[in-house]
Design a protein around this motif. Structure first.
Motif, PDB file in Angstrom:
ATOM      1  N   PRO A 130       0.600  -1.439   0.019  1.00  9.12           N
ATOM      2  CA  PRO A 130      -0.032  -0.151  -0.037  1.00  9.12           C
ATOM      3  C   PRO A 130       0.864   1.319   0.001  1.00  9.12           C
ATOM      4  O   PRO A 130       0.486   2.215  -0.504  1.00  9.12           O
ATOM      5  CB  PRO A 130      -0.852  -0.111   1.386  1.00  9.12           C
ATOM      6  CG  PRO A 130      -0.951  -1.646   1.690  1.00  9.12           C
ATOM      7  CD  PRO A 130       0.536  -2.190   1.024  1.00  9.12           C
ATOM      8  N   ALA A 131       2.132   1.168   0.652  1.00  8.36           N
ATOM      9  CA  ALA A 131       2.795   2.470   0.988  1.00  8.36           C
ATOM     10  C   ALA A 131       3.580   2.818  -0.510  1.00  8.36           C
ATOM     11  O   ALA A 131       3.391   3.828  -0.841  1.00  8.36           O
ATOM     12  CB  ALA A 131       3.803   2.526   1.878  1.00  8.36           C
ATOM     13  N   LEU A 132       3.760   1.695  -1.358  1.00 14.45           N
ATOM     14  CA  LEU A 132       4.343   1.994  -2.420  1.00 14.45           C
ATOM     15  C   LEU A 132       3.357   2.312  -3.325  1.00 14.45           C
ATOM     16  O   LEU A 132       3.632   3.192  -4.385  1.00 14.45           O
ATOM     17  CB  LEU A 132       5.060   0.507  -2.913  1.00 14.45           C
ATOM     18  CG  LEU A 132       5.770   0.643  -4.494  1.00 14.45           C
ATOM     19  CD1 LEU A 132       6.801   1.486  -4.762  1.00 14.45           C
ATOM     20  CD2 LEU A 132       6.184  -0.865  -4.832  1.00 14.45           C
ATOM     21  N   ARG A 133       2.135   1.732  -3.464  1.00 12.75           N
ATOM     22  CA  ARG A 133       1.117   2.145  -4.388  1.00 12.75           C
ATOM     23  C   ARG A 133       0.837   3.650  -4.166  1.00 12.75           C
ATOM     24  O   ARG A 133       0.831   4.186  -5.240  1.00 12.75           O
ATOM     25  CB  ARG A 133      -0.256   1.426  -4.297  1.00 12.75           C
ATOM     26  CG  ARG A 133      -1.195   1.525  -5.357  1.00 12.75           C
ATOM     27  CD  ARG A 133      -2.288   1.208  -4.730  1.00 12.75           C
ATOM     28  NE  ARG A 133      -3.682   1.142  -5.773  1.00 12.75           N
ATOM     29  CZ  ARG A 133      -4.405   2.146  -5.987  1.00 12.75           C
ATOM     30  NH1 ARG A 133      -4.178   3.093  -5.108  1.00 12.75           N
ATOM     31  NH2 ARG A 133      -5.166   2.096  -6.965  1.00 12.75           N
ATOM     32  N   ASP A 134       0.770   4.087  -2.966  1.00  9.09           N
ATOM     33  CA  ASP A 134       0.417   5.578  -2.770  1.00  9.09           C
ATOM     34  C   ASP A 134       1.368   6.289  -3.369  1.00  9.09           C
ATOM     35  O   ASP A 134       1.159   7.454  -3.919  1.00  9.09           O
ATOM     36  CB  ASP A 134       0.282   5.740  -1.244  1.00  9.09           C
ATOM     37  CG  ASP A 134      -1.082   5.081  -0.551  1.00  9.09           C
ATOM     38  OD1 ASP A 134      -1.772   4.592  -1.416  1.00  9.09           O
ATOM     39  OD2 ASP A 134      -1.060   5.140   0.635  1.00  9.09           O
ATOM     40  N   ARG A 135       2.562   6.016  -3.264  1.00 10.07           N
ATOM     41  CA  ARG A 135       3.798   6.819  -3.528  1.00 10.07           C
ATOM     42  C   ARG A 135       3.737   6.899  -5.073  1.00 10.07           C
ATOM     43  O   ARG A 135       4.187   7.907  -5.668  1.00 10.07           O
ATOM     44  CB  ARG A 135       5.014   6.314  -3.160  1.00 10.07           C
ATOM     45  CG  ARG A 135       6.201   7.210  -3.480  1.00 10.07           C
ATOM     46  CD  ARG A 135       6.129   8.494  -3.055  1.00 10.07           C
ATOM     47  NE  ARG A 135       7.622   9.364  -3.406  1.00 10.07           N
ATOM     48  CZ  ARG A 135       7.267  10.845  -3.660  1.00 10.07           C
ATOM     49  NH1 ARG A 135       6.309  11.431  -3.754  1.00 10.07           N
ATOM     50  NH2 ARG A 135       8.514  11.152  -4.051  1.00 10.07           N
ATOM     51  N   LEU A 136       3.685   5.802  -5.862  1.00 13.11           N
ATOM     52  CA  LEU A 136       3.702   5.867  -7.329  1.00 13.11           C
ATOM     53  C   LEU A 136       2.671   6.530  -7.932  1.00 13.11           C
ATOM     54  O   LEU A 136       2.758   7.458  -8.717  1.00 13.11           O
ATOM     55  CB  LEU A 136       3.579   4.283  -7.715  1.00 13.11           C
ATOM     56  CG  LEU A 136       4.785   3.379  -7.541  1.00 13.11           C
ATOM     57  CD1 LEU A 136       4.543   2.026  -7.850  1.00 13.11           C
ATOM     58  CD2 LEU A 136       5.972   3.958  -8.291  1.00 13.11           C
ATOM     59  N   MET A 137       1.404   6.446  -7.165  1.00 11.84           N
ATOM     60  CA  MET A 137       0.230   7.397  -7.675  1.00 11.84           C
ATOM     61  C   MET A 137       0.717   8.580  -7.359  1.00 11.84           C
ATOM     62  O   MET A 137       0.169   9.616  -8.226  1.00 11.84           O
ATOM     63  CB  MET A 137      -0.989   6.698  -7.065  1.00 11.84           C
ATOM     64  CG  MET A 137      -1.549   5.351  -7.408  1.00 11.84           C
ATOM     65  SD  MET A 137      -2.029   5.372  -9.327  1.00 11.84           S
ATOM     66  CE  MET A 137      -3.460   6.357  -9.065  1.00 11.84           C
ATOM     67  N   GLN A 138       1.173   9.050  -6.271  1.00 11.93           N
ATOM     68  CA  GLN A 138       1.547  10.510  -6.260  1.00 11.93           C
ATOM     69  C   GLN A 138       2.328  10.867  -7.252  1.00 11.93           C
ATOM     70  O   GLN A 138       2.516  12.256  -7.802  1.00 11.93           O
ATOM     71  CB  GLN A 138       2.014  10.594  -4.667  1.00 11.93           C
ATOM     72  CG  GLN A 138       2.604  12.265  -4.444  1.00 11.93           C
ATOM     73  CD  GLN A 138       3.472  12.302  -3.028  1.00 11.93           C
ATOM     74  OE1 GLN A 138       3.319  11.144  -2.525  1.00 11.93           O
ATOM     75  NE2 GLN A 138       3.694  13.250  -2.811  1.00 11.93           N
ATOM     76  N   LEU A 139       3.455  10.091  -7.464  1.00 13.71           N
ATOM     77  CA  LEU A 139       4.547  10.332  -8.657  1.00 13.71           C
ATOM     78  C   LEU A 139       3.889  10.689  -9.724  1.00 13.71           C
ATOM     79  O   LEU A 139       4.396  11.268 -10.737  1.00 13.71           O
ATOM     80  CB  LEU A 139       5.684   9.341  -8.328  1.00 13.71           C
ATOM     81  CG  LEU A 139       6.668   9.464  -7.379  1.00 13.71           C
ATOM     82  CD1 LEU A 139       7.749   8.335  -7.306  1.00 13.71           C
ATOM     83  CD2 LEU A 139       7.424  10.941  -7.346  1.00 13.71           C
ATOM     84  N   TYR A 140       2.884   9.818 -10.216  1.00 15.58           N
ATOM     85  CA  TYR A 140       2.356   9.675 -11.626  1.00 15.58           C
ATOM     86  C   TYR A 140       1.649  11.208 -11.732  1.00 15.58           C
ATOM     87  O   TYR A 140       1.648  11.678 -12.755  1.00 15.58           O
ATOM     88  CB  TYR A 140       1.231   8.781 -11.378  1.00 15.58           C
ATOM     89  CG  TYR A 140       0.960   8.316 -12.901  1.00 15.58           C
ATOM     90  CD1 TYR A 140       1.880   7.407 -13.658  1.00 15.58           C
ATOM     91  CD2 TYR A 140      -0.035   9.107 -13.974  1.00 15.58           C
ATOM     92  CE1 TYR A 140       1.611   7.066 -15.030  1.00 15.58           C
ATOM     93  CE2 TYR A 140      -0.055   8.673 -15.177  1.00 15.58           C
ATOM     94  CZ  TYR A 140       0.591   7.695 -15.637  1.00 15.58           C
ATOM     95  OH  TYR A 140       0.520   7.573 -17.096  1.00 15.58           O
ATOM     96  N   ARG A 141       1.049  11.873 -10.582  1.00 13.57           N
ATOM     97  CA  ARG A 141       0.615  12.978 -10.807  1.00 13.57           C
ATOM     98  C   ARG A 141       1.422  14.245 -11.183  1.00 13.57           C
ATOM     99  O   ARG A 141       0.989  15.243 -11.727  1.00 13.57           O
ATOM    100  CB  ARG A 141      -0.465  13.520  -9.407  1.00 13.57           C
ATOM    101  CG  ARG A 141      -1.477  12.854  -9.037  1.00 13.57           C
ATOM    102  CD  ARG A 141      -2.172  13.786  -8.049  1.00 13.57           C
ATOM    103  NE  ARG A 141      -3.601  13.143  -7.887  1.00 13.57           N
ATOM    104  CZ  ARG A 141      -4.652  13.329  -8.260  1.00 13.57           C
ATOM    105  NH1 ARG A 141      -4.675  14.096  -9.383  1.00 13.57           N
ATOM    106  NH2 ARG A 141      -5.859  12.913  -8.103  1.00 13.57           N
ATOM    107  N   GLU A 142       2.646  13.933 -10.967  1.00 16.63           N
ATOM    108  CA  GLU A 142       3.884  14.902 -11.100  1.00 16.63           C
ATOM    109  C   GLU A 142       4.987  14.400 -12.078  1.00 16.63           C
ATOM    110  O   GLU A 142       5.979  14.590 -11.867  1.00 16.63           O
ATOM    111  CB  GLU A 142       4.746  15.168  -9.890  1.00 16.63           C
ATOM    112  CG  GLU A 142       3.366  15.635  -8.730  1.00 16.63           C
ATOM    113  CD  GLU A 142       4.228  15.671  -7.516  1.00 16.63           C
ATOM    114  OE1 GLU A 142       5.169  15.300  -7.424  1.00 16.63           O
ATOM    115  OE2 GLU A 142       3.378  16.107  -6.344  1.00 16.63           O
TER     116      GLU A 142
END
Length: 228
Positions: free
Chosen positions: A84-96
């Protein structure tokens, strides 16, 4: 007809879709991705596109943020990296997502030449605004067009219709640029002059239409637009 409008796909064309996984792998909490991030990035992108096509075919539209998350869930599970932590980080990075290095100067050259420029993307408006703001290219774009206004993903013709409505231009005056061969092919069939940005040196897709031009990156777009 002379080209007066240049339209860009966003993800993979202006923005590097591998950047999120690559940048996460460089962060200490996710160092275990050092060897697997390329596979995750590839699977994520493949499923993202596949899911968009299937939703278009079946009429079961969801916005691209949801599709992107569902594709990531598959990619992480497939590569033994469901976290879950990795997923959240990847989705955040995808926004940027990082823009390709040649993008600001290329768009600036179009602006200097008096050529209108915009984005036409599967991305949701919020996703696109975030990526554009992060890259600092908003002032160089006249319109940011999302499929959400028509509720179906590319390559549906309703999506390409958005360009004429927004810019008040004829299809023959548009140079359409995409890193997706299928998108560039569909745009050619629609009536745009299309460019496939073939960064990977892949074969041309065997589809009813083919892109008019093939480039290795975006650097040559202003000169091409001027010559047509």
């Amino acid at each position: 007809m002379a080209i007066d409008t240049c339209i860009f796909d966003a993800y993979g064309t202006l923005f590097d879709v591998t950047a999120a996984a690559r940048e996460a792998a460089a962060e200490k909490p996710f160092e275990s991705l050092a060897e697997t991030w390329p596979a995750i990035a590839r699977d994520w992108r493949d499923k993202q596109l596949q899911y968009s096509w299937l939703r278009a075919i079946t009429g079961e539209h969801a916005d691209f943020w949801q599709v992107t998350g569902e594709a990531l869930d598959w990619a992480l599970e497939a590569n033994g990296a469901a976290d879950p932590a990795l997923r959240d980080r990847l989705m955040q990075l995808y926004r940027e997502l990082s823009a390709y290095p040649e993008v600001p100067a290329m768009l600036g050259a179009l602006r200097d030449a008096g050529t209108a420029a915009g984005i036409l993307s599967n991305g949701s408006p919020e996703m696109l605004q975030s990526a554009v703001s992060s890259a600092g290219i908003g002032r160089l774009l006249d319109h940011i067009l999302s499929v959400e206004s028509v509720g179906i993903f590319k390559p549906a013709s309703q999506v390409y219709d958005l360009v004429g409505r927004a810019f008040g231009c004829e299809a023959g005056n548009v140079l359409f640029v995409s890193s997706n061969g299928w998108d560039a092919a569909a745009a050619a069939g629609y009536g745009f002059t299309s460019v496939w940005v073939n960064r990977a040196g892949a074969p041309v897709d065997r589809l009813p239409h083919r892109p008019h031009h093939v480039l290795e990156d975006l650097t040559g777009i202003p000169d091409l637009a001027k010559s047509l």
